[in-house]
Scaffold this active site. Structure first.
Site, short mmCIF file in Angstrom:
data_model
loop_
_atom_site.label_atom_id
_atom_site.label_comp_id
_atom_site.label_asym_id
_atom_site.label_seq_id
_atom_site.Cartn_x
_atom_site.Cartn_y
_atom_site.Cartn_z
N THR A 466 12.38 6.59 15.41
CA THR A 466 11.15 6.60 14.07
C THR A 466 10.85 5.46 14.36
O THR A 466 9.84 5.59 13.39
CB THR A 466 12.50 6.00 12.59
OG1 THR A 466 13.27 5.21 12.69
CG2 THR A 466 13.14 8.05 12.00
N ARG A 624 3.44 0.19 1.32
CA ARG A 624 3.15 -0.26 1.96
C ARG A 624 3.29 0.43 3.23
O ARG A 624 4.49 0.94 3.88
CB ARG A 624 3.34 -1.51 2.31
CG ARG A 624 3.38 -1.96 3.09
CD ARG A 624 3.74 -3.37 3.89
NE ARG A 624 2.99 -5.04 4.95
CZ ARG A 624 4.04 -5.82 5.14
NH1 ARG A 624 4.81 -6.47 4.80
NH2 ARG A 624 3.43 -6.45 6.22
N LYS A 697 7.84 2.26 0.60
CA LYS A 697 8.47 3.74 -0.01
C LYS A 697 9.27 3.99 0.82
O LYS A 697 10.19 5.34 0.19
CB LYS A 697 7.68 4.41 -1.16
CG LYS A 697 7.17 3.41 -2.44
CD LYS A 697 5.92 4.62 -2.99
CE LYS A 697 6.22 3.78 -4.03
NZ LYS A 697 4.35 5.04 -5.11
N GLY A 698 9.08 4.40 2.35
CA GLY A 698 9.91 5.07 3.08
C GLY A 698 9.20 5.96 3.23
O GLY A 698 8.47 7.53 2.31
N GLY A 700 10.26 8.66 6.51
CA GLY A 700 10.47 9.57 7.20
C GLY A 700 10.54 11.19 6.64
O GLY A 700 10.12 11.57 7.76
N GLU A 701 10.87 11.00 5.62
CA GLU A 701 10.32 12.41 5.50
C GLU A 701 9.92 13.33 3.96
O GLU A 701 10.06 14.34 4.14
CB GLU A 701 12.46 12.90 4.71
CG GLU A 701 13.24 12.18 5.69
CD GLU A 701 15.35 11.63 4.79
OE1 GLU A 701 15.77 12.78 5.05
OE2 GLU A 701 15.27 10.32 4.09
MO1 MOS Z 1 18.24 11.93 6.37
S1 MOS Z 1 18.65 14.31 6.12
O1 MOS Z 1 18.95 11.56 5.19
O2 MOS Z 1 19.65 11.67 7.40
#
Ligand code: MOS
Length: 735
Positions: A466, A624, A697-698, A700-701
């Site tokens: 990531t 950010r 806030k994140g 990745g998903e």
């Molecule tokens: Mo992520 S699917 O919450 O590892």
């Protein structure tokens, strides 16, 4: 600046290339099974061929005669392994997958580990192990006999009298959606290598939670936690599959102890479908009551989810779907359907991915019923307050819609299904919202700065591909006033201070908050001894040098613990013992979510119904952004995953035998390069310093959340066919 490295807008960090990029592309980065071990033995798993019943006997004789076979571990000769209890919340064991006989709880459960001098001998030995069973008829999940149901015990959102508001509404929508079982299939397989030295165990295993793996391995083996170490600097993809503790770890460790020799296990791709978790199959009934203006007075979201017999794992995305708009009233409920299956778990964008697909498809259906533009329907229901009265800390949903709509050219859309075409191709445009809860966890970090202007940052966080190494380096560089090149970052090692399970997109927020705290403490010490320098001077390397000279030390080291608001005071103590604390999202006083809007264009061949995704525009706001390059990459990857979820991915199940059928990368469909055309990412500036100290806030998903619904909505717009069961394959359009 390029498309892959966008110019930073307000509250965004520079597009620094990944600091581990060179190691990755040159093959020097060591993944779990790459670590050289002295004279290792090799393991191979035997898994059950039935889904329910008991082992009647295991005949090992023939296997033991295979040249090179050293040992065969079964439930009969591993009684020293302890039972571990199901741990909700991620990072711990699940009861079904921990099962190791004689009771068989699902097809593909581990029943033996064969250890041999070579991988080939181990494999041949595994094929010669004769397991006989007393089978019982299994239940595969929905629509099969013998399942039982239980209610999700969580305090799910309810507000007002949603049933009554629905009955009284001008427009009533009552629809059901289905999402399939899916498996993560990271490129890196599930591997475990174990080596003992003086009763100390070292585990090399890809993990999203090295401190959890350490604690659970100690528990499984009944040894002291300080006698276990986990080394896992790089992870070749995880997507949630490497968060839960696997029983294979205990078996490999035990085999290595018995043989007094390191043991390596690389499970096969098909075994990966059953020795870890996966995305639960869901069914959702959605009822929406609305006025002719589009204002929604009632939202009722009910889910049914397949899980294992023993474990109450719940995806439970109604927690978030109920917050997305200013609904007049809300009722939610989740029912778990227990079957003879392995326990599901986190898979990319849990819990929202299936549930927001449901809600955002229903929003499109409502817009069609109202003859209203789908973006306008979202605007009418946009609200800083949810039905329960909780307020959002910041919410940029409509800003995302406006920017993405403009880039996409949405105002050229003609609303009637089938009304846009290009030769033989029907063109469809659809859109959907994305939200993801802003999680932040308790974390600790250690930072050391030497007088020559170099720093080492240590935290047992995880880089799953990531960019965690890079952004953690960036936050340290920023707060130490050092160049990024002077920062050495160490992650993925249980000797380092603990970070939470790398799930729910919390890593940047949690790890950077702890690292920032340690760096600030070091800076304060250096500055405190250099009070005569003005602010500009402090930002030079001379200031650093003078600081060290005045303190009369060669290095400064700080250990810091970050505890998010609402965390229990012993959260870090528990983290050291393998239990993470994650807060945020809808848990606190305010609703903390990142938002986005996705617009999709599909082209569907009029005769063959071949489906092509010609372009996607996604605009996302997530507080950010540490690094616009890694952020852009995350969103791109997530949208591609979204295409897979919408059009390709499904684990097919033999419903008589409760077995997975397409357990390989040829038959488990996912998008390839030829499926991906134009993807456009807009990074929407947002500032919210209340969510955590770094204001992150994140991301990745988030990018994965709206894609499936936007795509399904585009398919409807192209064809007039509303497909409510994912994945959307062309046979579903041959109507
Ligand atoms: Mo992520 S699917 O919450 O590892």
């Amino acid at each position: 600046m390029t498309a892959a490295a966008p110019r930073p807008g307000t509250n965004m960090g520079p597009p620094e290339p990944r600091i581990d990029g060179r190691l990755k592309v040159t093959g020097e980065a060591r993944f779990g099974s790459d670590f050289p071990l002295g004279r290792p033995a090799y393991g191979y798993l035997v898994t059950s061929t039935i889904a329910r019943g008991r082992i009647a006997g295991i005949d090992r004789d023939e296997a033991l005669r295979v040249a090179g076979v050293l040992d065969i571990l079964t439930y009969e000769n591993t009684t020293e392994l302890k039972d571990l209890k199901y741990a909700p919340g991620g990072g711990g064991p699940t009861s079904s997958i921990q099962g190791f006989g004689p009771e068989i709880q699902y097809a593909g459960q581990i029943v033996a580990l064969v250890v041999a001098d070579s991988f080939e001998s181990a494999r041949e030995g595994a094929r010669a192990v004769r397991v006989s069973y007393v089978p019982e008829a299994p239940s595969a999940g929905f629509d099969t006999a013998g399942t039982t149901e239980s209610q999700d015990e969580a305090d799910l959102p309810q507000a007002g009298d949603a049933k009554r508001a629905f009955d009284e509404a001008d427009i009533q929508l009552d629809v059901t959606y289905e999402t399939p079982t899916q498996h993560h299939n990271p490129i890196e397989l599930f591997t475990t290598s174990c080596a003992w030295l003086d009763n100390q165990l070292t585990i090399y295993e890809p993990s999203q939670f090295v401190h959890g793996l350490k604690a659970n391995a100690a528990g499984k083996l009944g040894i002291a936690i300080e006698d276990v170490r986990v080394i896992n600097p790089y992870v070749g993809g995880a997507f949630g599959s490497k968060a839960q503790f696997s029983p294979r770890t205990g078996l490999v460790a035990l085999a290595a102890r018995r043989l007094n020799r390191p043991v390596k296990l690389v499970a096969t791709r098909d075994q990966g479908f059953t020795i870890q978790t996966y995305r639960a199959e869901t069914r959702q009934r959605i009822r929406i009551g609305a006025a002719r203006s589009g204002k929604i007075s009632s939202f009722i979201h009910e889910g049914w989810e397949v899980t294992s017999r023993p474990d109450p794992y719940s995806v439970s995305g109604v927690e978030d779907s109920a917050r997305l708009y200013g609904f007049g009233s809300v009722a939610t409920r989740v029912t778990l359907v227990h079957a003879d299956r392995n326990t599901p778990g986190f898979m990319r964008s849990p819990p929202v991915m299936p549930y927001i697909y449901g809600l955002e498809s229903a929003m499109d259906e409502l817009a069609a019923a109202l003859n209203m533009d789908p973006v306008e329907l979202r605007r009418v229901n946009d609200s800083m307050t949810d039905a329960t009265g909780k307020r959002w800390s910041t919410r940029s949903l409509m800003t995302c819609y406006d920017q993405a709509a403009e880039r996409f050219g949405w105002n050229a859309r003609t609303p009637r299904p089938g009304s846009m075409r290009d030769g033989d191709w029907l063109v469809g445009w659809g859109c959907a919202s994305a939200i993801y809860p802003t999680h932040v966890g308790a974390a600790a970090a250690r930072v050391r700065v030497t007088a020559d202007g170099h720093a080492t940052v240590q935290i047992a966080a995880h880089d799953l591909g990531t960019g965690a190494y890079t952004v953690i380096g960036q936050i340290a560089a920023e707060h130490l006033d050092l160049p990024l090149g002077a920062i050495h970052v160490e992650l993925g090692n249980s000797d380092l201070p603990p970070a939470p399970v790398a799930g729910g997109s919390n890593t940047t927020a949690s790890a950077c908050s702890a690292v920032m705290k340690a760096c600030k403490a070091i800076s304060a010490k250096l500055r405190g001894s250099a009070t005569t320098l003005d602010a500009a001077e402090q930002r030079t390397s001379r200031a650093l040098e003078e600081g060290f000279d005045r303190l009369g030390v060669g290095a400064l080291e700080e250990y810091a613990e970050y505890l998010p608001p609402g965390a229990p005071p012993d959260a870090i103590k528990k983290l050291y013992a393998g239990t993470p604390y994650l807060g945020g999202g809808s848990k606190g006083e305010k609703l903390m979510y990142a938002t986005g809007a996705e617009f999709v264009e599909v082209r569907i061949h009029e005769l063959t119904r071949e489906i092509r995704v010609s372009r996607i525009v996604g605009a996302f706001a997530a507080g950010r952004l540490m690094n616009t390059r890694t952020a852009h990459s995350q969103y791109m990857g997530a949208m591609i995953w979204g295409i897979g979820s919408a059009l390709h991915e499904a684990t097919e199940i033999d419903r008589r035998n409760a077995r997975y059928v397409n357990t390989n990368l040829a038959d488990y469909l996912m998008p390839v390069n030829a499926d991906i055309r134009q993807l456009d990412v807009i990074l929407v500036p947002e500032q919210d310093d209340s969510v955590n100290p770094v204001g992150v806030k994140g991301i990745g998903e988030l990018g994965n959340v709206g894609t499936a619904a936007a795509l399904a909505n585009a398919v409807y717009h192209a064809t007039g066919v509303r497909v409510r069961t994912l994945p959307i394959r062309l046979e579903k359009l041959l109507v």
